[in-house]
Design an enzyme around this catalytic site. Structure first.
Site, PDB file in Angstrom:
ATOM      1  N   ARG A  26      87.807  -8.869  18.948  1.00 62.21           N
ATOM      2  CA  ARG A  26      88.298  -9.923  18.047  1.00 62.21           C
ATOM      3  C   ARG A  26      88.125 -11.282  18.698  1.00 62.21           C
ATOM      4  O   ARG A  26      88.278 -11.407  19.914  1.00 62.21           O
ATOM      5  CB  ARG A  26      89.791  -9.759  17.756  1.00 62.21           C
ATOM      6  CG  ARG A  26      90.168  -8.463  17.137  1.00 62.21           C
ATOM      7  CD  ARG A  26      90.066  -8.520  15.640  1.00 62.21           C
ATOM      8  NE  ARG A  26      90.146  -7.163  15.113  1.00 62.21           N
ATOM      9  CZ  ARG A  26      89.615  -6.780  13.968  1.00 62.21           C
ATOM     10  NH1 ARG A  26      88.990  -7.642  13.198  1.00 62.21           N
ATOM     11  NH2 ARG A  26      89.706  -5.537  13.564  1.00 62.21           N
TER      12      ARG A  26
ATOM     13  N   LEU B 290      89.608 -14.674  19.628  1.00 68.60           N
ATOM     14  CA  LEU B 290      90.965 -15.184  19.826  1.00 68.60           C
ATOM     15  C   LEU B 290      91.048 -16.610  19.304  1.00 68.60           C
ATOM     16  O   LEU B 290      90.153 -17.430  19.542  1.00 68.60           O
ATOM     17  CB  LEU B 290      91.319 -15.142  21.317  1.00 68.60           C
ATOM     18  CG  LEU B 290      91.419 -13.728  21.897  1.00 68.60           C
ATOM     19  CD1 LEU B 290      91.438 -13.773  23.416  1.00 68.60           C
ATOM     20  CD2 LEU B 290      92.664 -13.020  21.363  1.00 68.60           C
TER      21      LEU B 290
ATOM     22  N   ASN C  94      86.670 -12.872  29.635  1.00 63.56           N
ATOM     23  CA  ASN C  94      86.031 -11.896  28.740  1.00 63.56           C
ATOM     24  C   ASN C  94      84.879 -11.218  29.458  1.00 63.56           C
ATOM     25  O   ASN C  94      84.228 -11.811  30.310  1.00 63.56           O
ATOM     26  CB  ASN C  94      85.499 -12.621  27.491  1.00 63.56           C
ATOM     27  CG  ASN C  94      84.914 -11.655  26.482  1.00 63.56           C
ATOM     28  OD1 ASN C  94      85.534 -10.656  26.134  1.00 63.56           O
ATOM     29  ND2 ASN C  94      83.707 -11.930  26.015  1.00 63.56           N
TER      30      ASN C  94
ATOM     31  N   HIS D 238      81.253  -9.213  28.766  1.00 68.93           N
ATOM     32  CA  HIS D 238      80.257  -9.089  27.698  1.00 68.93           C
ATOM     33  C   HIS D 238      79.054  -8.292  28.204  1.00 68.93           C
ATOM     34  O   HIS D 238      78.532  -8.589  29.284  1.00 68.93           O
ATOM     35  CB  HIS D 238      79.811 -10.485  27.252  1.00 68.93           C
ATOM     36  CG  HIS D 238      78.840 -10.435  26.124  1.00 68.93           C
ATOM     37  ND1 HIS D 238      79.211 -10.123  24.834  1.00 68.93           N
ATOM     38  CD2 HIS D 238      77.496 -10.607  26.082  1.00 68.93           C
ATOM     39  CE1 HIS D 238      78.145 -10.121  24.061  1.00 68.93           C
ATOM     40  NE2 HIS D 238      77.089 -10.411  24.787  1.00 68.93           N
TER      41      HIS D 238
ATOM     42  N   ASP E   1      86.130 -19.375  25.599  1.00 71.94           N
ATOM     43  CA  ASP E   1      86.435 -20.637  24.928  1.00 71.94           C
ATOM     44  C   ASP E   1      86.410 -20.361  23.427  1.00 71.94           C
ATOM     45  O   ASP E   1      86.395 -19.198  23.011  1.00 71.94           O
ATOM     46  CB  ASP E   1      85.483 -21.767  25.380  1.00 71.94           C
ATOM     47  CG  ASP E   1      84.044 -21.517  24.958  1.00 71.94           C
ATOM     48  OD1 ASP E   1      83.795 -20.556  24.190  1.00 71.94           O
ATOM     49  OD2 ASP E   1      83.170 -22.285  25.388  1.00 71.94           O
TER      50      ASP E   1
END
Ligand code: GRF
Length: 217
Positions: free
Chosen positions: A92, A94, A106, A108, A140
């Site tokens: 999701r 944020l 995060n 990835h 971000d």
């Protein structure tokens, strides 16, 4: 004092499991105080409970509105007073309010800025790249656009399908994530523009070869 980490997941939670295992060592510098998910039944929630760590769910499906869901998530996150929120397979976006209140890291499964978004492994394979990998970055307000903390490369095998390539990426990305979260907790960090500095030395540290894919050593 140990940094307080909340891990957010959507699925199996292998990255969360690696963090839970690492954080069991007091020398790691960070404690996982909770694991949260955006849907019921995310596998990593059970792993957290088994490790004696609180598990919570803020199910996206229960909120008609993204803003309401974000507000509910903030309420839960604030209660844990995290120094770091780790989005480890959390599918999701944020909201800005979450990012204003918390530092979010995060993971990835591609070498950003290549192949952002939810289908990074599939997209890299479809593009025909020879090398892909994983990125740990600060979140971000964009989709996978925040400052890069570290990256690791993984060579694509001509016989790879999305599942086999993703498995190889996951095996190196979780080691990188553990390494990065531990260092952020123990050494601190600073961000100037897009440049992330770990610790106080002012230069990007040479990444540990421990999590570099074997064929790249
Ligand atoms: C990881 O590859 C992560 O980079 C991506 O989703 C996967 C999550 O795996 N966003 P897991 O739930 O940690 O096993």
């Amino acid at each position: 004092m140990s940094s307080r980490v909340v891990v957010l997941i959507s699925g199996a939670g292998s990255n969360a499991a690696a963090l839970l295992e690492a954080a069991a060592d007091p020398g790691f510098g960070a404690s996982v105080v909770a694991v949260g998910a955006d849907r019921y039944g995310a596998g990593g929630l059970d792993l957290a409970r088994q490790a004696g760590v609180e598990a919570f769910t803020v199910p996206f499906a229960d909120y008609g509105d993204r803003g309401d869901w974000n507000a509910a998530l903030i309420e839960r996150l604030d209660a844990y007073r995290p120094d770091l929120v780790v989005s480890a397979g959390f599918m999701r976006i944020l909201g800005a309010e979450v990012l204003e209140r918390h530092t979010v890291v995060n993971i990835h499964p591609a070498l950003l800025p290549a192949f952002p978004g939810a289908h990074a492994v599939r997209d890299a394979l479809a593009y025909g790249v020879a090398i892909t990998g994983a990125t740990v970055h600060f979140a971000d307000s964009g989709v996978d656009t925040g400052p890069v903390i570290d990256q690791v490369a993984v060579r694509v095998d001509p016989r790879d399908d999305t599942a086999s390539l993703h498995e190889r990426i996951k095996s190196v990305e979780r080691r990188m994530l553990v390494e990065v979260v531990g260092r952020l907790a123990r050494e601190g960090w600073s961000v100037q523009g897009r440049q992330v500095r770990l610790g106080g030395s002012g230069t990007r540290q040479t990444p540990s070869t421990e999590y570099v894919a074997e064929e790249n050593r």
